[in-house]
Design a protein around this motif. Sequence first.
Motif, short mmCIF file in Angstrom:
data_model
loop_
_atom_site.label_atom_id
_atom_site.label_comp_id
_atom_site.label_asym_id
_atom_site.label_seq_id
_atom_site.Cartn_x
_atom_site.Cartn_y
_atom_site.Cartn_z
N ARG A 189 52.41 46.17 40.45
CA ARG A 189 52.05 45.11 41.40
C ARG A 189 52.86 43.87 41.03
O ARG A 189 52.85 43.44 39.88
N ILE A 190 53.58 43.32 41.99
CA ILE A 190 54.42 42.14 41.77
C ILE A 190 53.87 40.99 42.59
O ILE A 190 53.74 41.09 43.81
N VAL A 191 53.57 39.87 41.92
CA VAL A 191 53.13 38.65 42.59
C VAL A 191 54.08 37.55 42.13
O VAL A 191 54.21 37.30 40.93
N LYS A 233 43.42 31.21 40.25
CA LYS A 233 42.91 32.24 41.16
C LYS A 233 43.80 33.49 41.12
O LYS A 233 43.29 34.62 41.16
N HIS A 234 45.11 33.29 41.05
CA HIS A 234 46.01 34.44 40.95
C HIS A 234 45.83 35.17 39.63
O HIS A 234 45.92 36.41 39.58
N VAL A 235 45.56 34.44 38.56
CA VAL A 235 45.29 35.06 37.27
C VAL A 235 44.01 35.88 37.34
O VAL A 235 43.95 37.04 36.88
N ALA A 236 42.96 35.31 37.94
CA ALA A 236 41.68 36.02 38.04
C ALA A 236 41.83 37.31 38.82
O ALA A 236 41.26 38.35 38.46
N LYS A 237 42.64 37.27 39.88
CA LYS A 237 42.84 38.48 40.67
C LYS A 237 43.63 39.51 39.88
O LYS A 237 43.32 40.72 39.93
N ALA A 238 44.65 39.05 39.16
CA ALA A 238 45.45 39.99 38.36
C ALA A 238 44.60 40.64 37.27
O ALA A 238 44.75 41.84 36.98
N LEU A 239 43.71 39.87 36.65
CA LEU A 239 42.86 40.42 35.60
C LEU A 239 41.74 41.28 36.17
O LEU A 239 41.23 42.18 35.51
N THR A 245 49.99 44.05 36.71
CA THR A 245 50.61 43.03 37.54
C THR A 245 51.61 42.21 36.76
O THR A 245 51.40 41.90 35.59
N VAL A 246 52.70 41.81 37.42
CA VAL A 246 53.59 40.79 36.90
C VAL A 246 53.47 39.56 37.79
O VAL A 246 53.50 39.66 39.02
N GLN A 296 37.01 45.67 33.65
CA GLN A 296 37.20 45.46 35.08
C GLN A 296 36.55 44.16 35.52
O GLN A 296 35.53 43.74 34.95
N GLY A 297 37.13 43.55 36.54
CA GLY A 297 36.54 42.36 37.15
C GLY A 297 36.28 41.24 36.16
O GLY A 297 37.11 40.93 35.31
N GLU A 298 35.09 40.65 36.24
CA GLU A 298 34.74 39.52 35.38
C GLU A 298 34.65 39.91 33.92
O GLU A 298 34.71 39.05 33.04
#
Length: 308
Positions: A189-191, A233-239, A245-246, A296-298
């Motif tokens: 996944r590339i962001v 927010k992008h970090v939270a989604k990646a984690l 993800t990169v 996973q998730g939180e």
Amino acid sequence: MSSEHVVEAAGAVPWRRRKGRLQVALVHRPHYDDWSWPKGKVDPGELMPQTAARETAEEASLVVRLGMPLPTAEYRMPNGNLKRVRYWAAQVVDSLGALEHEIDEVAWLTPAQARERLTYAHDREQLDRLVELDDQGMLDTRAVVVLRHALAMRREDWDGVDTERPLVPEGFDRSKALAPSLQAFGVDRIVSSPSARCSDTVAPFAAIAALKPRLKAGLSEEGHKNAPHKAAKHVAKALGTSRSTVLCSHRPVLPAILRAMADRTLPGSRAERTVLQLAREGMTKGEFVVLHVTGQGESSKVLASETW
């Protein structure tokens, strides 16, 4: 007085589960009649993660995804030179079929069987650490990579819109060199910031991995200035996702990204110290830090980090 020449190499401890039981793969070299882990010398222009994945494919005919780093081995070669081998735990994701190089057999064994079969005492350190990680539920990880774009044309030398400022040849070379290592860590996944210097940095990896980058304004310099909360927010989604993800961004945005990563690391860990240091001191152009994540998730946590 000249410093000693060190032969740099990289390898992996391939692992899988069969009927819920952990197995590892050893390779046999008939020329030396020994059993060890797949490994090899770093080729010119390679980063070590690429070497580890390439050598595992060449020697054991196994496609792997690099995970947690394992202890580095140092020992004397028959010619007296010091050899240093960097290792990773490596989950097997595919097989390439028949053996084609200097290996004549690959043996899948339980850790106890592998400990007995290994020829060299120094190879048991990697096995012991892998078993320890498995016992702690820290073996099965995914990667989140934070990448600063490669070297671009200087602002004062560019007459166009800043978001279209391109990489220089050295920057393009770096973007091509890092692509195989991102693949070795299983990034799928590339962001990226939509700015050309970021999208061009991830383009070679996107090509070899057949991935379409997701371009996010919140990772750009301009977008971060207008909405600084979006980086976290992008970090939270990646984690939170199960994918690896990169995140490719810019110097002014990286501290916010890295501090958000530090919030998910184990308090007081080396990974936390490393990430916070990078947030304070900055990352060089084309540098990336790999965060090894579990959960996973939180509940996701960063267990370890390595910088390339």
